[in-house]
Design a protein around this motif. Structure first.
Motif, PDB file in Angstrom:
ATOM      1  N   ILE A  36      40.648  11.072  33.177  1.00 42.32           N
ATOM      2  CA  ILE A  36      41.864  11.864  32.974  1.00 42.32           C
ATOM      3  C   ILE A  36      42.480  11.396  31.661  1.00 42.32           C
ATOM      4  N   GLN A  37      42.392  12.234  30.664  1.00 44.48           N
ATOM      5  CA  GLN A  37      42.848  11.883  29.322  1.00 44.48           C
ATOM      6  C   GLN A  37      44.373  11.807  29.274  1.00 44.48           C
ATOM      7  N   ARG A  38      44.871  10.765  28.590  1.00 51.08           N
ATOM      8  CA  ARG A  38      46.303  10.610  28.333  1.00 51.08           C
ATOM      9  C   ARG A  38      46.487  10.351  26.844  1.00 51.08           C
ATOM     10  N   TRP A  39      47.568  10.831  26.324  1.00 50.96           N
ATOM     11  CA  TRP A  39      47.804  10.675  24.886  1.00 50.96           C
ATOM     12  C   TRP A  39      47.999   9.215  24.497  1.00 50.96           C
ATOM     13  N   THR A  40      48.348   8.346  25.461  1.00 51.81           N
ATOM     14  CA  THR A  40      48.626   6.938  25.183  1.00 51.81           C
ATOM     15  C   THR A  40      47.392   6.042  25.267  1.00 51.81           C
ATOM     16  N   GLU A  41      46.274   6.551  25.769  1.00 57.36           N
ATOM     17  CA  GLU A  41      45.124   5.690  26.046  1.00 57.36           C
ATOM     18  C   GLU A  41      43.889   6.076  25.238  1.00 57.36           C
ATOM     19  N   ASP A  42      43.061   5.088  24.972  1.00 52.79           N
ATOM     20  CA  ASP A  42      41.753   5.252  24.343  1.00 52.79           C
ATOM     21  C   ASP A  42      41.772   5.981  22.996  1.00 52.79           C
ATOM     22  N   PRO A  43      42.716   5.687  22.097  1.00 58.10           N
ATOM     23  CA  PRO A  43      42.727   6.398  20.812  1.00 58.10           C
ATOM     24  C   PRO A  43      41.495   6.104  19.956  1.00 58.10           C
ATOM     25  N   GLN A  44      40.830   4.978  20.201  1.00 60.98           N
ATOM     26  CA  GLN A  44      39.650   4.601  19.426  1.00 60.98           C
ATOM     27  C   GLN A  44      38.367   5.228  19.962  1.00 60.98           C
ATOM     28  N   GLU A  45      38.417   5.849  21.107  1.00 57.33           N
ATOM     29  CA  GLU A  45      37.226   6.424  21.734  1.00 57.33           C
ATOM     30  C   GLU A  45      36.859   7.782  21.135  1.00 57.33           C
ATOM     31  N   ASP A  46      35.570   8.036  21.064  1.00 61.73           N
ATOM     32  CA  ASP A  46      35.053   9.350  20.692  1.00 61.73           C
ATOM     33  C   ASP A  46      35.078  10.193  21.967  1.00 61.73           C
ATOM     34  N   MET A  47      36.012  11.136  22.045  1.00 62.51           N
ATOM     35  CA  MET A  47      36.190  11.911  23.277  1.00 62.51           C
ATOM     36  C   MET A  47      34.992  12.788  23.603  1.00 62.51           C
TER      37      MET A  47
END
Length: 157
Positions: free
Chosen positions: A110-121
């Motif tokens: 479940i994508q959140r704007w606050t999490e995993d900014p470094q991940e390739d979605m």
């Protein structure tokens, strides 16, 4: 206990890592378990303040293992007397789900704007059984923006 599907789980504080019992690709909602790092007291306080209903809390303090160690997920399934493939790990952190997938659990991101900014979605989407994209912004989080309500809808729960 109130029906957890009636809550808005899209807000950043309320999306704790959860395990739910699943069978194949169809959810059999027999329980929501919070599986989180930290002390049991901390997790109880966080979930209560966020209004999250759950059936069981398994903290790293109680398990003696921390995520993303795959042994933590394995131990959780053992305590529940379930096979990993009978469970689905739901989280907003790719590392949580990679470890759960490693032991055979189904996964939902479940994508959140606050999490995993470094991940390739694009990569994260391919790694998980279900990917729920965040469609709002930090100021407008609602039921229409995904989260656990969207997951429940997708799984027919």
């Amino acid at each position: 206990m109130s029906d957890p599907r009636s809550r808005d789980f899209g807000e950043p504080l309320t999306c704790k890592p959860l395990m739910i019992r699943a069978s194949s690709t169809h959810l059999s909602h027999t329980g929501s378990i919070v599986l989180a790092n930290g002390t049991a007291r901390l997790q109880i306080d966080i979930t209560k303040s966020a209004g999250v209903d759950f059936d069981l809390l398994l903290s790293s303090e109680l398990l003696g293992l921390t995520k993303p160690d795959p042994r933590a997920y394995r131990r959780a399934t053992e305590l529940l007397k379930l096979q990993p493939e009978e469970c689905m790990m739901v989280a907003a952190h790719a590392y949580d789900l990679r470890a759960a997938k490693e032991i055979g659990m189904q996964t939902a991101y479940i994508q959140r704007w606050t999490e995993d900014p470094q991940e390739d979605m694009t990569k994260v989407k391919g790694e998980n059984d279900i990917f729920i994209e965040f469609s709002g912004d930090q100021h407008t989080v609602s039921k229409a923006h995904g989260g656990l309500l969207k997951l429940a809808e997708l799984l027919g729960a």
